[in-house]
Design an enzyme around this catalytic site. Sequence first.
Site, PDB file in Angstrom:
ATOM      1  N   LYS A   1       0.844  -1.204   0.000  1.00 36.51           N
ATOM      2  CA  LYS A   1       0.000   0.000   0.000  1.00 36.51           C
ATOM      3  C   LYS A   1       0.878   1.252   0.000  1.00 36.51           C
ATOM      4  O   LYS A   1       0.628   2.209  -0.743  1.00 36.51           O
ATOM      5  CB  LYS A   1      -0.929  -0.005   1.225  1.00 36.51           C
ATOM      6  CG  LYS A   1      -2.068  -1.009   1.107  1.00 36.51           C
ATOM      7  CD  LYS A   1      -2.823  -1.234   2.414  1.00 36.51           C
ATOM      8  CE  LYS A   1      -3.882  -2.321   2.216  1.00 36.51           C
ATOM      9  NZ  LYS A   1      -4.622  -2.655   3.451  1.00 36.51           N
TER      10      LYS A   1
ATOM     11  N   GLN B   1      -4.645  -1.133   9.646  1.00 40.36           N
ATOM     12  CA  GLN B   1      -4.634  -2.485   9.083  1.00 40.36           C
ATOM     13  C   GLN B   1      -5.261  -3.479  10.061  1.00 40.36           C
ATOM     14  O   GLN B   1      -4.918  -3.505  11.241  1.00 40.36           O
ATOM     15  CB  GLN B   1      -3.182  -2.881   8.738  1.00 40.36           C
ATOM     16  CG  GLN B   1      -3.039  -4.203   8.014  1.00 40.36           C
ATOM     17  CD  GLN B   1      -3.639  -4.215   6.607  1.00 40.36           C
ATOM     18  OE1 GLN B   1      -3.760  -3.185   5.956  1.00 40.36           O
ATOM     19  NE2 GLN B   1      -4.041  -5.382   6.148  1.00 40.36           N
TER      20      GLN B   1
ATOM     21  N   ASP C   1     -10.978   3.275   4.298  1.00 40.16           N
ATOM     22  CA  ASP C   1     -11.417   1.880   4.171  1.00 40.16           C
ATOM     23  C   ASP C   1     -12.947   1.771   4.067  1.00 40.16           C
ATOM     24  O   ASP C   1     -13.471   0.720   3.702  1.00 40.16           O
ATOM     25  CB  ASP C   1     -10.998   1.094   5.419  1.00 40.16           C
ATOM     26  CG  ASP C   1      -9.659   0.391   5.252  1.00 40.16           C
ATOM     27  OD1 ASP C   1      -9.410  -0.128   4.159  1.00 40.16           O
ATOM     28  OD2 ASP C   1      -8.890   0.361   6.232  1.00 40.16           O
TER      29      ASP C   1
END
Length: 283
Positions: free
Chosen positions: A49, A93, A116
């Site tokens: 990422k 994460q 997200d």
Amino acid sequence: MAQLIDGKALSKKIQLQIKQEVARLKFKPGLAVVLVGEDPASQVYVNSKEKACQAVGFYSQKIVLDKNITQEKLLTVIKKLNKDPKIHGILVQLPLPKHLNEKIVIDNINPEKDVDVFHPYNVGELLLMKYLPKLDELLAPCTPKGIMRMIQEYKIDVAGKKVVVIGRSNLVGKPIALMLLASNATVEICHSRTHDLEKTCAQADIIIAAIGQANFVNKSMVKKGTVVIDVGINRTKEGLVGDVNFKEVENIASYITPVPGGVGPMTIASLLENTLLLAKKHQ
Ligand code: GUN
């Protein structure tokens, strides 16, 4: 033989478009990625990422925290990022170590920086959506957004079709079901407790396999001409495999995504798209 849906190539194309758009902007979109602990798979994801962000010209900040960090300290880090004007998207994460409360952590991310799309406010927006807008304009969780992008790119018509989603996670199963529903598909969400799963899958026009079990979808679950999207990333002795038994299914399906090189790279492309979208909204 099924046509391969090339997520890697499509992801590259999107990343190039983003890079060109970023070069025209007067500011840098910024993404912060927070990793707690040393889970090897998470480390790989976070690094890719960060690399993708740098490649398109974003400002990127990777924050690695000790696996024993307290909930309070983690929330302090998030609250600081919420206020940081260089940061437009915050990604924590998952999964987090067991002693941390994922829900409380996500609830504390500013919904306007929730790249997200896990915050209840943004999930609620997704639930209320009547029709799927243009994907460029839609803030949606990265993996399902990437799947919808592949479906559109390959001109696969979902309206009125029977779609079976295997898996009910907040990350993939639930949001992809909502997005397909908003695209006029008839959606059935199945999971580990579903009775007659094989029979249900065998009636599907489109299967989204997101159950997290290697080679779960076999030839007896797929009728001729089905579109098969494989979300699985399972580490086995034989290497990285999806939730679909690719060898068995590739001769039956009309379209199929490979693992690796299918859904995975599209998740990264969507993350960049979401970051850009949030950054443009902030300005
Ligand atoms: N873990 C696995 N996939 C994801 C994702 O898309 N976002 C975050 N934050 N964690 C994940």
